[in-house]
Design a protein around this motif. Sequence first.
Motif, PDB file in Angstrom:
ATOM      1  N   LYS A 258       0.865  -1.171   0.000  1.00  0.00           N
ATOM      2  CA  LYS A 258       0.000   0.000   0.000  1.00  0.00           C
ATOM      3  C   LYS A 258       0.905   1.225   0.000  1.00  0.00           C
ATOM      4  N   GLU A 259       0.347   2.347  -0.455  1.00  0.00           N
ATOM      5  CA  GLU A 259       1.130   3.575  -0.525  1.00  0.00           C
ATOM      6  C   GLU A 259       0.320   4.725   0.060  1.00  0.00           C
ATOM      7  N   ARG A 260       0.925   5.434   0.980  1.00  0.00           N
ATOM      8  CA  ARG A 260       0.278   6.605   1.584  1.00  0.00           C
ATOM      9  C   ARG A 260       0.329   7.748   0.583  1.00  0.00           C
ATOM     10  N   ILE A 261      -0.854   8.280   0.236  1.00  0.00           N
ATOM     11  CA  ILE A 261      -0.873   9.336  -0.775  1.00  0.00           C
ATOM     12  C   ILE A 261      -1.366  10.674  -0.234  1.00  0.00           C
ATOM     13  N   TYR A 262      -1.979  10.668   0.959  1.00  0.00           N
ATOM     14  CA  TYR A 262      -2.495  11.915   1.499  1.00  0.00           C
ATOM     15  C   TYR A 262      -2.643  11.785   3.008  1.00  0.00           C
ATOM     16  N   SER A 263      -2.364  12.869   3.706  1.00  0.00           N
ATOM     17  CA  SER A 263      -2.561  12.889   5.146  1.00  0.00           C
ATOM     18  C   SER A 263      -3.032  14.277   5.568  1.00  0.00           C
ATOM     19  N   ASP A 264      -4.122  14.310   6.327  1.00  0.00           N
ATOM     20  CA  ASP A 264      -4.652  15.566   6.850  1.00  0.00           C
ATOM     21  C   ASP A 264      -4.513  15.519   8.365  1.00  0.00           C
ATOM     22  N   THR A 265      -3.633  16.352   8.898  1.00  0.00           N
ATOM     23  CA  THR A 265      -3.370  16.359  10.332  1.00  0.00           C
ATOM     24  C   THR A 265      -4.226  17.367  11.082  1.00  0.00           C
ATOM     25  N   ARG A 266      -5.068  18.114  10.371  1.00  0.00           N
ATOM     26  CA  ARG A 266      -5.830  19.192  11.000  1.00  0.00           C
ATOM     27  C   ARG A 266      -7.338  18.974  11.050  1.00  0.00           C
ATOM     28  N   LYS A 267      -7.832  17.939  10.430  1.00  0.00           N
ATOM     29  CA  LYS A 267      -9.282  17.755  10.278  1.00  0.00           C
ATOM     30  C   LYS A 267      -9.983  17.383  11.587  1.00  0.00           C
ATOM     31  N   ILE A 268      -9.342  16.606  12.409  1.00  0.00           N
ATOM     32  CA  ILE A 268      -9.982  16.001  13.585  1.00  0.00           C
ATOM     33  C   ILE A 268      -9.873  16.917  14.806  1.00  0.00           C
ATOM     34  N   GLY A 269     -10.934  16.920  15.615  1.00  0.00           N
ATOM     35  CA  GLY A 269     -10.903  17.642  16.878  1.00  0.00           C
ATOM     36  C   GLY A 269     -10.989  19.146  16.727  1.00  0.00           C
ATOM     37  N   LYS A 270     -12.081  19.600  16.164  1.00  0.00           N
ATOM     38  CA  LYS A 270     -12.295  21.033  15.955  1.00  0.00           C
ATOM     39  C   LYS A 270     -13.285  21.587  16.977  1.00  0.00           C
ATOM     40  N   PHE A 271     -13.017  22.771  17.461  1.00  0.00           N
ATOM     41  CA  PHE A 271     -13.950  23.508  18.320  1.00  0.00           C
ATOM     42  C   PHE A 271     -14.475  22.650  19.475  1.00  0.00           C
ATOM     43  N   ILE A 272     -13.576  21.991  20.179  1.00  0.00           N
ATOM     44  CA  ILE A 272     -13.984  21.198  21.341  1.00  0.00           C
ATOM     45  C   ILE A 272     -14.561  22.186  22.357  1.00  0.00           C
ATOM     46  N   SER A 273     -15.815  21.960  22.735  1.00  0.00           N
ATOM     47  CA  SER A 273     -16.572  23.014  23.413  1.00  0.00           C
ATOM     48  C   SER A 273     -17.362  22.512  24.609  1.00  0.00           C
ATOM     49  N   THR A 274     -17.648  23.449  25.501  1.00  0.00           N
ATOM     50  CA  THR A 274     -18.583  23.236  26.587  1.00  0.00           C
ATOM     51  C   THR A 274     -19.410  24.502  26.743  1.00  0.00           C
ATOM     52  N   LYS A 275     -20.453  24.432  27.525  1.00  0.00           N
ATOM     53  CA  LYS A 275     -21.317  25.587  27.760  1.00  0.00           C
ATOM     54  C   LYS A 275     -20.725  26.429  28.883  1.00  0.00           C
ATOM     55  N   ALA A 276     -20.764  27.730  28.720  1.00  0.00           N
ATOM     56  CA  ALA A 276     -20.293  28.650  29.758  1.00  0.00           C
ATOM     57  C   ALA A 276     -21.221  28.594  30.969  1.00  0.00           C
ATOM     58  N   VAL A 277     -20.652  28.807  32.128  1.00  0.00           N
ATOM     59  CA  VAL A 277     -21.440  28.825  33.360  1.00  0.00           C
ATOM     60  C   VAL A 277     -22.313  30.084  33.373  1.00  0.00           C
ATOM     61  N   GLY A 278     -23.614  29.923  33.580  1.00  0.00           N
ATOM     62  CA  GLY A 278     -24.528  31.042  33.737  1.00  0.00           C
ATOM     63  C   GLY A 278     -25.012  31.691  32.454  1.00  0.00           C
ATOM     64  N   THR A 279     -24.508  31.256  31.288  1.00  0.00           N
ATOM     65  CA  THR A 279     -24.971  31.813  30.012  1.00  0.00           C
ATOM     66  C   THR A 279     -25.099  30.680  29.004  1.00  0.00           C
TER      67      THR A 279
END
Length: 189
Positions: A126-147
């Motif tokens: 097999k041959e590696r032809i493409y790699s995207d190191t930035r696609k995964i884990g975007k805008f990991i978020s939680t809700k702000a307290v009180g808003t």
Amino acid sequence: VLRCLGIPTRVITNFNSAHDKNINLSIDKYIDVSGKTLNLTEDSVWNFHVWNESWFIRRDLGSFYDGWQVLDATPQERSKGIYQCGPASTRAIKEGDVNLDYDSPFVFAAVNADCVTWIHYSKKRKERIYSDTRKIGKFISTKAVGTNSRVDVTANYKYPEAKEISFKISYSQYKNSLMDDRKILVTAV
């Protein structure tokens, strides 16, 4: 339940969440030489995935790993024979300590796996032809307290992605660089 016991707990949403079925820390896609997708892996990328974090002292792992811990009430894979996920230290995930128990490799991949495309020639090649190191884990978020505002907690899970520097050259410069490469190759032969 944990909040009722007085343990700080919050909901986390991870956008572009990797589901790394084989725990190799990458989401692999295989294609044949004609570009047709081959179903050789069960890895996938979900639009989002939600889990909880709770604040624990980790006597079992050491004080370095105290703090927010990932607990997933909807685990998709077995861990030590049962469907469970966590508590995985967010500090361990950020530092890449994937050798720890409590599903650290699975959570690390969910927020930081590389998406890799391979050309599959045969079972042995097999041959590696493409790699995207930035696609995964975007805008990991939680809700702000009180808003109802979103709080970005991505920095708790991963270091900033390296910035790419693009170099622009003219076509004639590119063509000349190919000629230089050809001269080096001919001289080497």
